[in-house]
Scaffold this active site. Structure first.
Site, PDB file in Angstrom:
ATOM      1  N   ASP A  44       0.826  -1.201   0.000  1.00 58.60           N
ATOM      2  CA  ASP A  44       0.000   0.000   0.000  1.00 58.60           C
ATOM      3  C   ASP A  44       0.867   1.261   0.000  1.00 58.60           C
ATOM      4  O   ASP A  44       2.043   1.232   0.383  1.00 58.60           O
ATOM      5  CB  ASP A  44      -0.886   0.042   1.248  1.00 58.60           C
ATOM      6  CG  ASP A  44      -2.073  -0.901   1.160  1.00 58.60           C
ATOM      7  OD1 ASP A  44      -2.158  -1.671   0.183  1.00 58.60           O
ATOM      8  OD2 ASP A  44      -2.907  -0.879   2.089  1.00 58.60           O
ATOM      9  N   HIS A  95      -6.005   2.873  -4.372  1.00 58.05           N
ATOM     10  CA  HIS A  95      -5.945   3.126  -2.924  1.00 58.05           C
ATOM     11  C   HIS A  95      -6.318   4.579  -2.622  1.00 58.05           C
ATOM     12  O   HIS A  95      -5.832   5.151  -1.655  1.00 58.05           O
ATOM     13  CB  HIS A  95      -4.537   2.800  -2.422  1.00 58.05           C
ATOM     14  CG  HIS A  95      -4.440   2.620  -0.932  1.00 58.05           C
ATOM     15  ND1 HIS A  95      -5.332   1.860  -0.194  1.00 58.05           N
ATOM     16  CD2 HIS A  95      -3.532   3.094  -0.027  1.00 58.05           C
ATOM     17  CE1 HIS A  95      -4.976   1.881   1.076  1.00 58.05           C
ATOM     18  NE2 HIS A  95      -3.902   2.626   1.216  1.00 58.05           N
ATOM     19  N   HIS A  99      -5.463   9.381   0.143  1.00 55.81           N
ATOM     20  CA  HIS A  99      -5.423   8.553   1.354  1.00 55.81           C
ATOM     21  C   HIS A  99      -6.257   9.119   2.508  1.00 55.81           C
ATOM     22  O   HIS A  99      -5.802   9.187   3.653  1.00 55.81           O
ATOM     23  CB  HIS A  99      -3.974   8.357   1.800  1.00 55.81           C
ATOM     24  CG  HIS A  99      -3.766   7.114   2.618  1.00 55.81           C
ATOM     25  ND1 HIS A  99      -3.905   7.067   3.988  1.00 55.81           N
ATOM     26  CD2 HIS A  99      -3.418   5.859   2.246  1.00 55.81           C
ATOM     27  CE1 HIS A  99      -3.648   5.862   4.441  1.00 55.81           C
ATOM     28  NE2 HIS A  99      -3.355   5.094   3.392  1.00 55.81           N
ATOM     29  N   HIS A 196       3.967  -2.139   3.036  1.00 54.30           N
ATOM     30  CA  HIS A 196       3.896  -0.780   2.504  1.00 54.30           C
ATOM     31  C   HIS A 196       5.179  -0.460   1.739  1.00 54.30           C
ATOM     32  O   HIS A 196       6.269  -0.759   2.219  1.00 54.30           O
ATOM     33  CB  HIS A 196       3.708   0.239   3.631  1.00 54.30           C
ATOM     34  CG  HIS A 196       2.415   0.085   4.365  1.00 54.30           C
ATOM     35  ND1 HIS A 196       2.237  -0.867   5.353  1.00 54.30           N
ATOM     36  CD2 HIS A 196       1.234   0.746   4.249  1.00 54.30           C
ATOM     37  CE1 HIS A 196       0.994  -0.778   5.823  1.00 54.30           C
ATOM     38  NE2 HIS A 196       0.372   0.184   5.173  1.00 54.30           N
TER      39      HIS A 196
END
Length: 296
Positions: A44, A95, A99, A196
């Site tokens: 991510d 995503h 964010h 990540h």
């Protein structure tokens, strides 16, 4: 995810009879896992100009597929890395653009976050992402309608929600050894591992990847793609975009890339001007000291 709905009934005077016109329906969430000793690695918050290339190199050396859930603004700032992910045979998912916590954003903001990011990815790669992962909730089960609403909105935009069941907790920047321990402890919970490649210093993630892969293989696990877990083809999860949709996506991607390029140049120009002003001030101070000494 399926939204709940209230019921509706009509009660006769004196409570002598009642008739239900609609029965209440509870919120429903279905989760599906590939099963067996197969796991998929996902990342991510990228792409990152610093860490994503190192992670891609590790994945290629280890012969491990991955799925990258990219942030739209990071993709626009690093389009070559998004292309490199797809060229390497990896999958790219959505995503959001910036964010945010979608549980507290409105419907319009959620729609813009998702659709803009999908356009940017499609404009860069020529393929439309159909997988979506919400920020802040990839490894947790929704516990209230507020948590489910973003998933329903994403589904309404044609996205397939992909969560994560095993959190490496690398965002906390633990040691590589602790990252391995976190993964091994969570394997009983499911098949999708969460790491990540952006959002901070990921040196420990890069160092932990070979250790994680080695530990999983030693325990008989097979590292597969999310597509294999879902029993879907990569072309289904990232279908090609053509015609008007392709040019519209490219226009969005080019505009976003141009904006980030411009902000970089403005920042560099500002730093340069600041440096010149400081140098000028220093020279003036030196000249003033010399003039004072001569005058004395």
């Amino acid at each position: 995810a399926v939204a709940g709905a209230p019921g509706w009934r009509r009660v006769a005077p004196g409570l002598t009879a009642e008739r239900f016109w609609a029965t209440p329906r509870a919120w429903k969430l279905e989760r599906w896992s590939g099963g067996g000793k197969r796991v998929a690695i996902t990342f991510d918050d990228g792409p990152s100009a610093t860490w994503t290339p190192l992670i891609l190199a590790q994945l290629r050396r280890l012969h491990v597929p991955a799925t990258f859930f990219v942030i739209g603004k990071n993709a626009a700032a690093n389009p070559g890395l998004v292309s490199a992910e797809v060229a390497a045979g990896d999958l790219v998912g959505n995503h959001t653009f910036s964010h945010p916590n979608l549980a507290v954003t409105g419907g319009l903001r959620t729609r813009l976050e998702i659709t803009t990011t999908s356009r940017i990815i499609a404009g860069i790669t020529g393929r439309r992402p159909t997988m979506f992962r919400a920020p802040y909730s990839a490894d947790t089960a929704p516990s209230s309608p507020r948590d489910l609403i973003p998933l329903l909105r994403a589904q309404g935009l044609g996205m397939q929600v992909v969560g994560a069941s095993v959190d490496s907790q690398d965002y906390r920047r633990p040691s590589p050894q602790r990252i391995v321990q976190n993964v091994l402890r969570g394997l009983h919970q499911g098949n999708i591992l969460l790491f990540h490649d952006g959002g901070g210093n990921r040196a420990n993630t890069v160092a932990a990847l070979p250790m994680v892969v080695s530990a999983l293989r030693a325990r008989g696990y097979h590292l597969v793609s999310v597509a294999q877990l879902l029993r879907a083809s990569p072309a289904t999860l990232m279908p090609r975009v053509t015609g008007t949709q392709l040019w519209l996506s490219r226009s969005v991607a080019w505009a976003a890339e141009g904006w980030f390029l411009m902000t970089r140049w403005v920042a560099l120009l500002g730093i340069g001007l600041l440096g010149l002003l400081l140098l000028r001030s220093l020279l003036l101070a030196v000249l003033a000291v010399r003039h004072r000494r001569r005058g004395a």
